[in-house]
Motif scaffolding. Structure first.
Motif, short mmCIF file in Angstrom:
data_model
loop_
_atom_site.label_atom_id
_atom_site.label_comp_id
_atom_site.label_asym_id
_atom_site.label_seq_id
_atom_site.Cartn_x
_atom_site.Cartn_y
_atom_site.Cartn_z
N PRO A 100 1.25 -1.41 -0.15
CA PRO A 100 -0.30 -0.21 -0.13
C PRO A 100 1.27 0.76 0.15
N ASN A 101 0.69 2.17 -0.82
CA ASN A 101 1.00 3.59 -0.76
C ASN A 101 1.63 3.67 0.74
N HIS A 102 1.10 4.36 1.40
CA HIS A 102 1.41 4.70 2.83
C HIS A 102 3.07 3.19 3.99
N ILE A 103 2.97 2.34 2.71
CA ILE A 103 4.73 2.24 3.40
C ILE A 103 5.72 2.41 2.10
N ASP A 104 6.72 2.45 3.03
CA ASP A 104 8.32 2.94 2.15
C ASP A 104 8.65 1.48 1.87
N LYS A 105 8.04 1.36 0.61
CA LYS A 105 8.48 -0.24 -0.31
C LYS A 105 10.25 -0.63 0.18
N GLN A 106 11.49 0.46 -0.23
CA GLN A 106 12.33 0.58 0.26
C GLN A 106 12.92 -0.03 1.84
N LYS A 107 12.67 0.96 2.68
CA LYS A 107 12.57 0.60 4.27
C LYS A 107 12.28 -0.83 4.01
N VAL A 108 10.68 -1.82 3.80
CA VAL A 108 10.76 -2.35 4.14
C VAL A 108 12.12 -3.83 3.50
N ILE A 109 12.58 -4.05 2.33
CA ILE A 109 12.59 -4.32 1.76
C ILE A 109 14.54 -4.24 2.43
N GLU A 110 14.71 -2.96 2.77
CA GLU A 110 15.98 -2.84 3.96
C GLU A 110 16.39 -3.21 4.88
N ALA A 111 14.93 -3.60 5.35
CA ALA A 111 14.62 -3.90 6.86
C ALA A 111 15.19 -5.35 7.12
N ILE A 112 15.15 -6.38 5.98
CA ILE A 112 14.95 -7.47 5.82
C ILE A 112 15.80 -8.22 6.16
N ILE A 113 17.17 -8.59 6.84
CA ILE A 113 18.51 -9.49 6.53
C ILE A 113 18.81 -10.01 5.93
N PRO A 114 19.47 -9.35 4.92
CA PRO A 114 20.41 -10.02 3.85
C PRO A 114 20.31 -10.88 3.60
N SER A 115 20.79 -12.11 5.05
CA SER A 115 20.82 -13.07 4.53
C SER A 115 19.36 -14.48 4.46
N LYS A 116 18.39 -13.16 4.85
CA LYS A 116 17.22 -14.20 4.70
C LYS A 116 16.18 -13.57 3.76
N ASP A 117 16.93 -12.99 2.72
CA ASP A 117 16.28 -11.84 1.72
C ASP A 117 16.00 -12.75 0.89
N VAL A 118 15.17 -13.62 1.01
CA VAL A 118 14.46 -14.50 0.06
C VAL A 118 14.32 -14.36 -1.85
N ASP A 119 14.30 -12.87 -2.04
CA ASP A 119 13.80 -11.88 -3.41
C ASP A 119 15.32 -12.01 -3.91
N GLY A 120 15.72 -11.56 -2.80
CA GLY A 120 17.18 -10.95 -3.43
C GLY A 120 17.11 -9.33 -3.98
N PHE A 121 16.28 -9.03 -3.04
CA PHE A 121 15.90 -7.03 -3.22
C PHE A 121 17.05 -6.16 -2.54
N HIS A 122 17.06 -6.63 -1.51
CA HIS A 122 18.51 -6.16 -0.55
C HIS A 122 19.52 -5.36 -1.04
N PRO A 123 19.82 -4.17 -0.59
CA PRO A 123 20.95 -3.49 -1.39
C PRO A 123 22.53 -4.73 -1.58
N MET A 124 22.59 -4.74 -0.21
CA MET A 124 23.21 -5.87 0.00
C MET A 124 23.48 -6.78 -0.84
N ASN A 125 22.74 -7.54 -1.24
CA ASN A 125 22.50 -8.97 -1.94
C ASN A 125 22.94 -8.33 -3.64
N VAL A 126 22.14 -6.87 -3.54
CA VAL A 126 22.06 -6.63 -5.33
C VAL A 126 23.77 -6.27 -5.64
N GLY A 127 24.10 -5.68 -4.82
CA GLY A 127 26.03 -4.94 -4.65
C GLY A 127 26.77 -6.82 -5.43
N ASN A 128 26.44 -7.41 -4.36
CA ASN A 128 26.96 -9.10 -4.15
C ASN A 128 27.01 -9.65 -5.24
N LEU A 129 25.68 -9.67 -5.78
CA LEU A 129 25.98 -10.45 -7.91
C LEU A 129 26.22 -9.32 -8.95
#
Ligand code: NAD
Length: 281
Positions: A100-129
């Motif tokens: 929903p619009n009132h939720i900041d997508k990027q904040k949510v993506i970055e809240a997930i610890i990269p080691s559990k980010d199964v979508d691979g959207f966290h900036p740490m995983n993007v950088g590692n790829l």
């Protein structure tokens, strides 16, 4: 001409994952867990999440879906993610998009610890790829990559045209194929002569969202064509590729539906298991 059967490939992959999970169970006396957060009542998201849950259970993962209403506060979602980050029984966390619009997508993506980010959207995983390190890889491009490798195991030197530059599809797809020593061109809405670009390609990956954009005379013989598009039309769901025309000329083509879609879910399960395995190292 090869019709790339994504359903069959996904079933085979899921069978392998099932075996892997039973080995994990024997070794660790526990199974990897996938937790999906679903916000709101959008029908497509509900269907995607139901399919993900069904497939996770099918292969033997521990599966959990946490549902929130459309007006849930952002903090409640972030607190829940934080709790799941610390929960050892959770190997992978996915927040179903869009939000929903009132939720900041990027904040949510970055809240997930990269080691559990199964979508691979966290900036740490993007950088590692992009650096070529081990990481979670976004599920749809990973599925496309596995399908391409089945048809063409030796990718070095191949000329690839990717149509679409989204963070979800085009960009990670390019990274995966660059790592295989392909020569990769990413095209997009401002590309001047897309047809001319496509005619250079040994492999085309179309992730655009425009029904049947890629025509038969855009594709040279012996090209592998991967159609990521899912477009609703009056005639039903079609891809970004004009199937009938391209099927006549290409070396191999994924159908829509039944091509990339089933592999996306199978790769989510694979990513969950891979997150678990990395956590045990
Ligand atoms: P997006 O809207 O984020 O990106 C589309 C891209 O296409 C943009 O980079 C844009 O520049 C490019 N584009 C637009 N018009 C163009 C044109 N005329 N010529 C060349 N490029 C053009 O889309 P997305 O999230 O990457 O999704 C793309 C498609 O893939 C959609 O149809 C989506 O439904 C589908 N999809 C399928 C799966 C699956 O599992 N099969 C998963 C995700 C997305």
């Amino acid at each position: 001409m090869i019709l790339i059967d994504g359903k069959k490939a996904a079933t085979e992959l899921k069978e392998e994952l099932k075996q892997e999970i039973s080995q994990i169970k024997k070794k660790y006396n526990k199974v990897p867990g996938l937790t999906v957060i679903l916000i709101g009542d959008m029908a497509p998201s509900q269907i995607y999440v139901r399919n993900k849950e069904k497939s996770a259970i099918e292969v033997g993962l521990k599966s959990e879906v946490i549902k929130y209403s459309n007006n849930v506060e952002e903090k409640i979602v972030l607190d829940k993610i934080n709790e799941l980050n610390k929960d050892d029984s959770v190997s992978g966390i996915l927040v179903q998009l869009p939000l929903p619009n009132h939720i900041d997508k990027q904040k949510v993506i970055e809240a997930i610890i990269p080691s559990k980010d199964v979508d691979g959207f966290h900036p740490m995983n993007v950088g590692n790829l992009s650096s070529g390190y081990e990481c979670s890889i976004p599920c749809t491009p990973l599925g496309c990559y596995l399908l391409i490798k089945k048809i063409e195991p030796k990718l070095s030197g191949k000329k690839v045209i990717i149509i679409g530059r989204s963070n979800l599809n085009g960009k990670p797809m390019a990274q995966l194929l660059l790592k295989e020593n392909c020569t990769v061109t990413i095209t997009h809405s401002k590309t001047k002569d897309l047809k001319a670009e496509c005619l250079q390609a040994d492999i085309i990956v179309a992730a655009v969202g425009i029904p049947e954009l890629i025509r038969g005379d855009w594709v040279k013989k012996n090209t592998i064509v991967i159609d990521v598009g899912i477009n609703k039309t009056e005639r039903g769901i079609v891809g970004d590729v004009h199937f009938k025309e391209v099927f006549k000329v290409a070396k191999a083509l994924t159908p829509v539906p039944g091509g990339v879609g089933p592999m996306t879910i199978a790769c989510l399960l694979k990513n969950t298991i891979d997150c678990f395995k990395r956590s045990q190292k």
